[in-house]
Scaffold this active site. Structure first.
Site, PDB file in Angstrom:
ATOM      1  N   ASP A   1       0.779  -1.256   0.000  1.00  0.00           N
ATOM      2  CA  ASP A   1       0.000   0.000   0.000  1.00  0.00           C
ATOM      3  C   ASP A   1       0.808   1.304   0.000  1.00  0.00           C
ATOM      4  OD1 ASP A   1      -1.933  -1.950   0.237  1.00  0.00           O
ATOM      5  OD2 ASP A   1      -2.760  -1.256   2.136  1.00  0.00           O
TER       6      ASP A   1
ATOM      7  N   ASP B   1      -4.583  -0.869  -1.553  1.00  0.00           N
ATOM      8  CA  ASP B   1      -5.863  -0.809  -0.867  1.00  0.00           C
ATOM      9  C   ASP B   1      -6.820  -0.186  -1.897  1.00  0.00           C
ATOM     10  OD1 ASP B   1      -6.899  -1.463   1.711  1.00  0.00           O
ATOM     11  OD2 ASP B   1      -6.969   0.663   2.273  1.00  0.00           O
TER      12      ASP B   1
ATOM     13  N   HIS C   1     -10.823   0.507  -2.360  1.00  0.00           N
ATOM     14  CA  HIS C   1     -12.177   0.420  -1.802  1.00  0.00           C
ATOM     15  C   HIS C   1     -13.222   1.073  -2.697  1.00  0.00           C
ATOM     16  CE1 HIS C   1     -10.344  -0.918   1.867  1.00  0.00           C
ATOM     17  NE2 HIS C   1      -9.850   0.254   2.221  1.00  0.00           N
TER      18      HIS C   1
ATOM     19  N   HIS D   1     -17.490   2.255   1.416  1.00  0.00           N
ATOM     20  CA  HIS D   1     -16.925   1.036   1.987  1.00  0.00           C
ATOM     21  C   HIS D   1     -17.224   0.959   3.482  1.00  0.00           C
ATOM     22  CE1 HIS D   1     -13.501  -1.670   3.250  1.00  0.00           C
ATOM     23  NE2 HIS D   1     -14.046  -2.349   2.262  1.00  0.00           N
TER      24      HIS D   1
ATOM     25  N   HIS E   1     -10.679   6.632   2.129  1.00  0.00           N
ATOM     26  CA  HIS E   1      -9.305   6.525   1.601  1.00  0.00           C
ATOM     27  C   HIS E   1      -9.264   5.480   0.491  1.00  0.00           C
ATOM     28  CE1 HIS E   1      -9.545   3.256   4.516  1.00  0.00           C
ATOM     29  NE2 HIS E   1      -8.629   2.635   3.791  1.00  0.00           N
TER      30      HIS E   1
ATOM     31  N   LYS F   1      -6.876  -5.066  -2.879  1.00  0.00           N
ATOM     32  CA  LYS F   1      -7.616  -5.679  -1.765  1.00  0.00           C
ATOM     33  C   LYS F   1      -8.566  -4.673  -1.155  1.00  0.00           C
ATOM     34  CE  LYS F   1      -3.925  -4.447   1.374  1.00  0.00           C
ATOM     35  NZ  LYS F   1      -4.690  -3.367   2.040  1.00  0.00           N
TER      36      LYS F   1
ATOM     37  N   CYS G   1      -1.678  -2.942   7.749  1.00  0.00           N
ATOM     38  CA  CYS G   1      -1.581  -3.869   6.620  1.00  0.00           C
ATOM     39  C   CYS G   1      -0.268  -4.648   6.593  1.00  0.00           C
ATOM     40  CB  CYS G   1      -1.853  -3.128   5.320  1.00  0.00           C
ATOM     41  SG  CYS G   1      -3.597  -2.635   5.223  1.00  0.00           S
TER      42      CYS G   1
HETATM   43  C1  VGL Z   1      -4.586   0.441   5.928  1.00  0.00           C
HETATM   44  C2  VGL Z   1      -6.101   1.299   7.412  1.00  0.00           C
HETATM   45  C3  VGL Z   1      -7.125   1.136   6.506  1.00  0.00           C
HETATM   46  C4  VGL Z   1      -3.160   0.083   5.627  1.00  0.00           C
HETATM   47  C5  VGL Z   1      -5.602   0.247   5.013  1.00  0.00           C
HETATM   48  O1  VGL Z   1      -2.781   0.026   4.433  1.00  0.00           O
HETATM   49  O2  VGL Z   1      -2.394  -0.149   6.589  1.00  0.00           O
HETATM   50  N1  VGL Z   1      -4.852   0.954   7.127  1.00  0.00           N
HETATM   51  N2  VGL Z   1      -6.856   0.604   5.311  1.00  0.00           N
HETATM   52 ZN    ZN Z   2      -8.323   0.598   3.745  1.00  0.00          ZN
END
Ligand code: VGL
Ligand code: ZN
Length: 204
Positions: free
Chosen positions: A10, A48, A50, A54, A82, A107, A152
């Site tokens: 990410d 990430d 979404h 979401h 996000h 994902k 993550c």
């Molecule tokens: C993440 C919070 C929500 C990450 C992703 O990439 O760590 N954290 N979505």
């Molecule tokens: Zn996320």
């Protein structure tokens, strides 16, 4: 070359300074990541990704960021909007060199399921396919870096270990959000207790 894979988690605009869910100094790790990709047999990068509305977005539930909801027996922490699919925030940071990347995994695409791990969504059932990709290539060791260390990266490392890979987290190539406060220390010590190795990039 030994069959090791690098998993870059990410490294997207929304997790970098100025982004929607910024990880402090999140962009500082990018030169280190760009420097190590050549050492690996395969390089995987995740995004990430979404849909709008979401389940993990506070705005979806008219709640505040940091509140939680209960959904199907598990607790969902609520984040700012996000990494909305197709948005600028969901794009990889422009400085991340994708030339050596072999596979991109997106994902968190199911509106009702969050996904912190690169292997398994948070329902702990839905696989992204990454485990089979690595297994099929005979990869035994995975090195994990990227954002965010205490979400993550942490969940991906725990799943990598569960799937039987020798698992390393490259500490100077990851940064955490530390939400709630103390979470970075907590997740680091949990990873160590599981036998996940915490190293710096010179040790690769
Ligand atoms: C993440 C919070 C929500 C990450 C992703 O990439 O760590 N954290 N979505
Ligand atoms: Zn996320």
């Amino acid at each position: 070359m030994k069959r090791k894979a690098l998993i870059i988690i990410d490294v997207q605009n929304d997790f970098c300074p100025q982004g929607a869910l910024p990880v402090p100094d999140g962009d500082k790790i990018i030169p280190i990541i760009n420097n190590i990709t050549k050492k690996f047999f395969k390089v995987v990068a995740t995004q990430d990704w979404h849909p709008k509305n979401h389940i993990s977005f506070a705005s979806t539930h008219n709640k505040n960021v940091g509140e939680t909801i209960k959904f199907k027996g598990h607790t969902q922490f609520l984040w700012p909007d996000h990494c909305v699919e197709g948005s600028y925030g969901a794009e990889f940071h422009k400085d991340l060199n994708l030339n050596d990347v072999d596979l991109i995994i997106r994902k968190g695409t199911n509106p009702n399921v969050d996904s912190y791990s690169a292997f398994l969504e948070n329902d702990k059932k839905t696989q992204t396919g990454l485990h089979y990709y690595l297994k099929g290539l005979g990869i035994k060791e995975v090195y994990i870096c990227g954002l965010a260390l205490d979400y993550c990266v942490y969940f991906s490392a725990c799943d990598a270990k569960k799937f039987g890979f020798k698992t390393y987290v490259v500490l100077d190539a990851t940064k955490g959000v530390d939400v709630p406060k103390g979470n970075i220390e907590k997740t680091l010590s949990h990873m160590k207790s599981l036998g996940i190795k915490i190293i710096t990039h010179e040790k690769i």
